[in-house]
Design a protein around this motif. Structure first.
Motif, PDB file in Angstrom:
ATOM      1  N   ILE A   1     -25.772 -17.280  -5.514  1.00  0.00           N
ATOM      2  CA  ILE A   1     -25.465 -16.337  -4.701  1.00  0.00           C
ATOM      3  C   ILE A   1     -26.747 -14.841  -5.139  1.00  0.00           C
ATOM      4  N   LYS A   2     -27.375 -15.009  -6.516  1.00  0.00           N
ATOM      5  CA  LYS A   2     -28.032 -13.974  -6.938  1.00  0.00           C
ATOM      6  C   LYS A   2     -29.370 -14.224  -6.142  1.00  0.00           C
ATOM      7  N   SER A   3     -29.748 -15.560  -6.100  1.00  0.00           N
ATOM      8  CA  SER A   3     -30.938 -16.090  -5.213  1.00  0.00           C
ATOM      9  C   SER A   3     -30.787 -15.606  -3.787  1.00  0.00           C
ATOM     10  N   GLY A   4     -29.468 -15.933  -3.219  1.00  0.00           N
ATOM     11  CA  GLY A   4     -29.498 -15.495  -1.722  1.00  0.00           C
ATOM     12  C   GLY A   4     -29.426 -13.815  -1.690  1.00  0.00           C
ATOM     13  N   LEU A   5     -29.129 -13.217  -2.470  1.00  0.00           N
ATOM     14  CA  LEU A   5     -29.066 -11.696  -2.381  1.00  0.00           C
ATOM     15  C   LEU A   5     -30.608 -11.344  -2.347  1.00  0.00           C
ATOM     16  N   ASN A   6     -31.555 -11.992  -3.499  1.00  0.00           N
ATOM     17  CA  ASN A   6     -32.885 -11.656  -3.500  1.00  0.00           C
ATOM     18  C   ASN A   6     -33.800 -12.038  -2.367  1.00  0.00           C
ATOM     19  N   ILE A   7     -33.342 -13.160  -1.614  1.00  0.00           N
ATOM     20  CA  ILE A   7     -33.888 -13.576  -0.453  1.00  0.00           C
ATOM     21  C   ILE A   7     -33.395 -12.551   0.596  1.00  0.00           C
ATOM     22  N   GLY A   8     -32.205 -12.187   0.798  1.00  0.00           N
ATOM     23  CA  GLY A   8     -31.837 -11.165   1.626  1.00  0.00           C
ATOM     24  C   GLY A   8     -32.679  -9.561   1.470  1.00  0.00           C
ATOM     25  N   LYS A   9     -32.943  -9.297   0.369  1.00  0.00           N
ATOM     26  CA  LYS A   9     -33.429  -8.055  -0.072  1.00  0.00           C
ATOM     27  C   LYS A   9     -34.934  -8.180   0.465  1.00  0.00           C
ATOM     28  N   ASP A  10     -35.717  -9.204   0.413  1.00  0.00           N
ATOM     29  CA  ASP A  10     -37.214  -9.460   0.747  1.00  0.00           C
ATOM     30  C   ASP A  10     -37.241  -9.498   2.372  1.00  0.00           C
ATOM     31  N   VAL A  11     -36.125 -10.004   2.895  1.00  0.00           N
ATOM     32  CA  VAL A  11     -36.097 -10.044   4.288  1.00  0.00           C
ATOM     33  C   VAL A  11     -35.475  -8.694   5.059  1.00  0.00           C
ATOM     34  N   MET A  12     -34.707  -7.858   4.397  1.00  0.00           N
ATOM     35  CA  MET A  12     -34.218  -6.960   4.811  1.00  0.00           C
ATOM     36  C   MET A  12     -35.030  -5.799   5.209  1.00  0.00           C
ATOM     37  N   GLY A  13     -36.103  -5.445   4.756  1.00  0.00           N
ATOM     38  CA  GLY A  13     -36.967  -4.390   4.990  1.00  0.00           C
ATOM     39  C   GLY A  13     -37.918  -4.626   6.158  1.00  0.00           C
ATOM     40  N   THR A  14     -38.118  -5.886   6.449  1.00  0.00           N
ATOM     41  CA  THR A  14     -39.099  -6.167   7.590  1.00  0.00           C
ATOM     42  C   THR A  14     -38.056  -6.220   8.739  1.00  0.00           C
TER      43      THR A  14
ATOM     44  N   GLU B   1     -31.007 -25.161   0.640  1.00  0.00           N
ATOM     45  CA  GLU B   1     -32.278 -25.941   0.013  1.00  0.00           C
ATOM     46  C   GLU B   1     -32.219 -25.695  -1.342  1.00  0.00           C
ATOM     47  N   LEU B   2     -32.091 -24.530  -1.906  1.00  0.00           N
ATOM     48  CA  LEU B   2     -31.809 -24.529  -3.369  1.00  0.00           C
ATOM     49  C   LEU B   2     -30.784 -25.312  -4.094  1.00  0.00           C
ATOM     50  N   LYS B   3     -29.643 -25.673  -3.529  1.00  0.00           N
ATOM     51  CA  LYS B   3     -28.736 -26.239  -3.981  1.00  0.00           C
ATOM     52  C   LYS B   3     -29.124 -27.728  -3.850  1.00  0.00           C
ATOM     53  N   VAL B   4     -29.836 -28.053  -2.810  1.00  0.00           N
ATOM     54  CA  VAL B   4     -30.266 -29.580  -2.739  1.00  0.00           C
ATOM     55  C   VAL B   4     -31.143 -29.790  -3.722  1.00  0.00           C
ATOM     56  N   LEU B   5     -32.137 -29.071  -3.877  1.00  0.00           N
ATOM     57  CA  LEU B   5     -33.264 -29.212  -4.963  1.00  0.00           C
ATOM     58  C   LEU B   5     -32.747 -29.075  -6.385  1.00  0.00           C
ATOM     59  N   ASN B   6     -31.687 -28.394  -6.720  1.00  0.00           N
ATOM     60  CA  ASN B   6     -31.145 -28.098  -7.960  1.00  0.00           C
ATOM     61  C   ASN B   6     -29.637 -27.971  -7.690  1.00  0.00           C
ATOM     62  N   PRO B   7     -29.125 -29.256  -7.887  1.00  0.00           N
ATOM     63  CA  PRO B   7     -27.592 -29.583  -7.711  1.00  0.00           C
ATOM     64  C   PRO B   7     -26.874 -28.812  -8.923  1.00  0.00           C
TER      65      PRO B   7
END
Length: 380
Positions: free
Chosen positions: A290-303, A276-282
């Motif tokens: 990749i940095k954004s994907g890792l940040n998203i993963g960090k947020d989801v990782m704990g829960t 979705e990030l790539k679609v919104l910001n080509p």
């Protein structure tokens, strides 16, 4: 049809208890034991007897009239004894109107011997399943329907591929990896379609699950886990097929399948968000993506890690209370095969989930970069 619905339900409740006829070579060839549904018509007598040698021990016997609702003796009524030992784990105390599972030993020469083996529970479980499916479809719409389809396919793969293959003696670890890969491929392609998002989520999920399986094998071997920490595993030694199971392999295959759901969730979450990030910001660079994907993963990782660890802790609460009540030392608890198995299961699953984050992020970034280059070359 009803049999398949019950099997499907059993998968969701993580209760896989196939019912099979038990035959013994020591029994007379004219006798066999069958199961049938029944209903308690009347409790004729409910007597409690004290053991003479042990006054604290009491045995209870119910004399009940039951009506057989299925099988060879359907429609017939019998008066039987229902003996109770005082142990709630094994006793099936009944009252008028209860539906029960009957064990019938049929002999051509004598009257059938009938006993109550359990309560009938399947109809309530089927109602719960219907509520679950209905809510998925009502709230999720088309995606909810797709979820129902993928869950059904998952149940079919486990019931009719994975378990039979293990029962035939194939290596349980490889069977679990193949099953997990099939489930991942089918689920993501149905839910997400044939696209970059699904493909990168598959790469991340399979990578995380395989890493979890390899780590479980290494650590399990080092700490000398037996795989015989449950009563069911011990019972597999005496099944009629006489298969020599690799019980440690069975344990590791269970870890792989148990980890799969959480890893699939995090894999699709990261791949979908990056897509979705790539679609919104080509114009976003692969590095930033990749940095954004890792940040998203960090947020989801704990829960998600909490989800796995709490699930395993929840199933071990009676055991943990038992340890606490006897003031068992932490050293002794950690060195028990049973506890070591549960700890390895929870931590390896969580590690597989964590490893899936960078694998998914980097694979998604790389695939989207290739897609961008293809589009640019076509335009030029």
């Amino acid at each position: 049809m009803r049999k398949y619905i019950i099997c499907f339900l059993a998968f969701f409740l993580t209760i896989l208890t196939p019912i099979s006829g038990l035959a013994s070579s020591e029994k007379d060839l004219n006798e066999k034991i069958d199961s049938a549904r029944g209903k308690v018509i009347e409790v004729i007598k409910d007597a409690q007897l004290k053991e003479k040698n042990n006054p604290d021990l009491s045995l209870e016997t119910q004399v009940v009239k039951v009506k057989v609702l299925s099988g060879k003796f359907k429609g017939e009524e019998f008066v039987i004894e229902n003996n109770l030992s005082g142990n709630p784990s094994y006793d099936i105390k009944v009252k008028k109107g209860d539906e029960v599972l009957l064990s019938i030993e049929d002999s051509k020469n004598d009257a059938p011997k009938i006993s109550i083996s359990d309560y009938i529970r399947d109809k309530y479980l089927i109602i719960l399943l219907v509520i679950f499916v209905a809510l998925l479809i009502i709230i999720g719409g088309l995606k909810g329907l797709k979820s129902v389809i993928t869950l059904s396919i998952t149940a079919v793969i486990i019931m009719f591929f994975m378990l039979p293959m293990i029962l035939k003696g194939y290596n349980p670890i490889w069977v679990a990896i193949v099953s997990a890969t099939l489930i991942t491929l089918i689920t993501f392609f149905i839910i997400g379609g044939f696209n970059v998002k699904s493909f990168s989520a598959i790469v991340g999920t399979v990578g995380g699950v395989v890493c979890a399986g390899v780590l479980a094998y290494i650590v399990g071997s080092l700490v000398k886990l037996t795989g015989l920490n449950s009563e069911e595993a011990g019972m597999l030694m005496f099944i009629p097929q006489k298969i020599s199971f690799d019980f440690r392999g069975l344990l590791f295959s269970g870890i792989i399948i148990g980890t799969l759901g959480a890893v699939m969730d995090i894999g699709m979450s990261i791949a979908s968000a990056m897509y979705e990030l790539k679609v919104l910001n080509p114009d976003i660079s692969p590095r930033e993506l990749i940095k954004s994907g890792l940040n998203i993963g960090k947020d989801v990782m704990g829960t998600m890690s909490n989800t796995l660890i709490l699930a395993y802790t929840g199933s071990s609460i009676p055991l943990l209370l038992l340890f606490m009540s006897y003031d068992t030392s932490l050293s002794k608890i950690l060195n028990l095969d049973l506890m070591a198995t549960e700890i390895v299961r929870a931590l390896v699953g969580s590690i597989g989930l964590i490893i899936a984050i960078p694998i998914t992020a980097f694979s998604t970034g790389f695939i989207l970069k290739l897609e961008s280059k293809k589009l640019e070359s076509k335009e030029n």
